[in-house]
Design a protein around this motif. Structure first.
Motif, mmCIF file in Angstrom:
data_model
loop_
_atom_site.group_PDB
_atom_site.id
_atom_site.type_symbol
_atom_site.label_atom_id
_atom_site.label_comp_id
_atom_site.label_asym_id
_atom_site.label_seq_id
_atom_site.Cartn_x
_atom_site.Cartn_y
_atom_site.Cartn_z
ATOM 1 N N ALA A 46 -1.504 -2.357 -4.237
ATOM 2 C CA ALA A 46 -2.552 -2.475 -3.220
ATOM 3 C C ALA A 46 -3.219 -3.851 -3.263
ATOM 4 O O ALA A 46 -4.329 -4.018 -2.782
ATOM 5 N N PHE A 93 -6.613 -3.708 -1.197
ATOM 6 C CA PHE A 93 -6.841 -2.401 -0.572
ATOM 7 C C PHE A 93 -6.978 -2.515 0.951
ATOM 8 O O PHE A 93 -7.678 -1.732 1.583
ATOM 9 N N LEU A 117 0.832 -1.199 0.000
ATOM 10 C CA LEU A 117 0.000 0.000 0.000
ATOM 11 C C LEU A 117 0.864 1.245 0.000
ATOM 12 O O LEU A 117 0.387 2.335 -0.296
#
Length: 531
Positions: free
Chosen positions: A122, A158, A112
């Motif tokens: 991500a 994510f 990230l």
């Protein structure tokens, strides 16, 4: 410089190196010796000239090559970048230049963290080939300290997940038992440390995403006070909850990495001003003995009862008994609003997810998919791109968040959740008047299996965050350290401190870790099976 990914989404395979009884070669033995040293030990050896930064980095890259086919902790391995940094550290050290005490100690970053010239995904198809033009602050700080970057670690897409099963680049396995998950979303960061692929790693924690995988892998994970570590250049999930934190094999190592990462950043509007406390000194003081004498450990009533596995509760109670034997006072504290924390979190977090992920529209960067039928418009391209690029869990949270923010529901859901958040903060403030730190098991269970009922049931996974989420809602620091084993798998012990009291967390955490290690005669990771 763009570093070509050496490993993308590998998984378990039959060709992975297998354990044998044959003696190690001298080169393999050296690799093993260097990769088993803590970050503090590596720092001392590098400064003493016992070995070079290049030797340390090569040893870890060799270890990655040896076990990565089984663990899959990395999305991208950056060997060339790491060796170039190590060579520069060796050159400067030979020339007598001033260096950071941890210069030459390798590190990994969760994928990230934005890294200039190095793919940042991500864990998602929608960013599978994105190469950022700038560095995130935490990466810039580890570079400035001379820490070679071994690679970018795997994660739930994510950062949405608790098992690292939601990555577009394959599952990461738990080094203790490769049929089990390593936790998430920072599962790759924790697994890389537990598998001796990296001395320490940079992760992120939104609802326990550093602490829960640390608990599952027998490592130490810390969520700092919100705003004390910059989020600039860290791909956002839920901005009011996200916090960068260290994963390491000891409390002292975690403190050392935290020291490098922390500090005010004008690029981050939520960054706290002021001097950074000496976390490393606090941890070293705690490990030197006597740190638990007179300390009040507050057992949170709502975080230590029903729903916890028997083995988890037993390991937690055993650690409490040991702390009491070291002079700690055990008190029970009541935080009634924590019973609503999980519900509030799963309204606030997806609402912020819905807002933050709106930027992935197929127009500006990342994946672009055009519709197979019909007109090519902004709306149809966005719909096709998001349908192809986002995984099921990401879509689920976007939909939930969009609903919670919609007209007619905002006050009933999102607004009410924010009121609960305030109540949680007040409960913690009252609890810290009765205790120096609050304690609980980090997670209700040990690591579970891939594809198990828990893995396929979103609600079951969400409930696994019950002990870690409150700290993110309140913005206070939290730590998970290894308490012991339950049926051969690690159990995490969580400590929570008031906001801005991260040094207290390190001092008490190091004292408890020292007592636990002394009682068993070694660190918990020394019991981990060889891959």
């Amino acid at each position: 410089m763009t570093d070509t990914p050496q490993n993308r989404g590998t998984s378990q395979n039959a060709d992975a190196p297998q354990n044998t009884d044959t003696p190690q070669s001298s080169s393999a033995q050296q690799t093993s010796d260097l990769t088993r040293l803590t970050a503090v030990e590596l720092s001392a050896g590098l400064r003493a000239g016992d070995f070079s930064a290049t030797e340390v980095t090569r040893a870890h890259l060799d270890r990655i090559e040896q076990v990565e086919g089984t663990v899959n902790a990395f999305i991208t391995v950056t060997g060339d970048v790491a060796l170039a940094t190590a060579a520069e550290v060796d050159r400067k050290r030979a020339a007598g230049e001033d260096l950071h005490p941890f210069a030459g100690v390798p590190v990994t970053h969760k994928d990230l963290v934005v890294t200039s010239g190095i793919t940042t995904t991500a864990g998602s198809k929608i960013l599978a080939d994105w190469v950022p033009p700038y560095d995130g602050t935490v990466y810039r700080r580890t570079k400035a300290a001379g820490l070679p970057l071994l690679g970018k670690t795997n994660l739930d897409e994510f950062a949405m997940g608790s098992s690292t099963e939601h990555s577009a680049f394959g599952n990461t396995t738990n080094p203790w038992d490769t049929t089990k998950v390593p936790g998430g979303s920072s599962g790759g960061a924790a697994a890389s440390v537990a598998a001796f692929e990296s001395p320490f790693s940079v992760g992120t924690d939104t609802g326990g995403s550093v602490r829960q995988p640390a608990a599952f892998t027998g490592t130490v994970g810390v969520k700092p006070t919100y705003g004390s570590v910059s989020r600039y250049g860290v791909i956002a999930m839920a901005s009011s909850l996200d916090q960068v934190g260290p994963v390491a094999r000891s409390v002292i190592d975690a403190a050392a990495l935290h020291q490098i990462l922390a500090g005010h950043d004008p690029h981050d509007s939520t960054s706290l001003p002021g001097e950074v406390p000496d976390f490393l000194a606090a941890a070293q003081q705690g490990a030197s003995g006597g740190a638990l004498e007179g300390v009040r450990l507050g057992v949170v009533k709502q975080l230590a009862g029903e729903g916890y596995e028997d083995g988890v509760s037993a390991a937690f109670r055993s650690a409490l008994d040991l702390a009491a034997a070291q002079g700690a006072e055990i008190v029970e504290v009541d935080c009634p609003s924590l019973g609503y924390a999980l519900d509030a979190y799963y309204l606030i977090m997806p609402s912020e997810v819905s807002s933050n992920l709106a930027r992935y529209d197929g127009m500006r960067f990342g994946l672009r998919v055009e519709p197979e039928d019909g007109p090519v418009t902004a709306e149809t391209v966005m719909a096709a791109t998001r349908a192809a690029g986002f995984g099921a869990e990401v879509k689920r949270r976007i939909i939930l968040g969009t609903y919670a923010l919609s007209a007619g529901y905002y006050d009933a859901y999102y607004g009410s959740a924010q009121k609960v958040r305030t109540l949680v903060q007040r409960d913690f403030a009252a609890a810290f008047e009765q205790a120096d730190v609050l304690v609980s098991p980090t997670a209700p269970t040990t690591a579970f299996g891939f594809g198990a009922e828990k893995s396929s049931d979103p609600m079951a996974l969400y409930l696994g965050d019950v002990a870690t989420i409150p700290a993110n809602l309140a913005g206070i620091p939290g730590m998970s350290l290894p308490a012991g084993l339950s049926e051969g798998l690690p159990v995490g012990f969580q400590l929570l401190a008031p906001a801005h009291e991260d040094a207290r967390l390190y001092r008490i955490g190091a004292g408890l870790e020292s007592a636990l290690d002394s009682a068993r005669g070694h660190s918990l990771l020394a019991q981990a099976p060889e891959l």
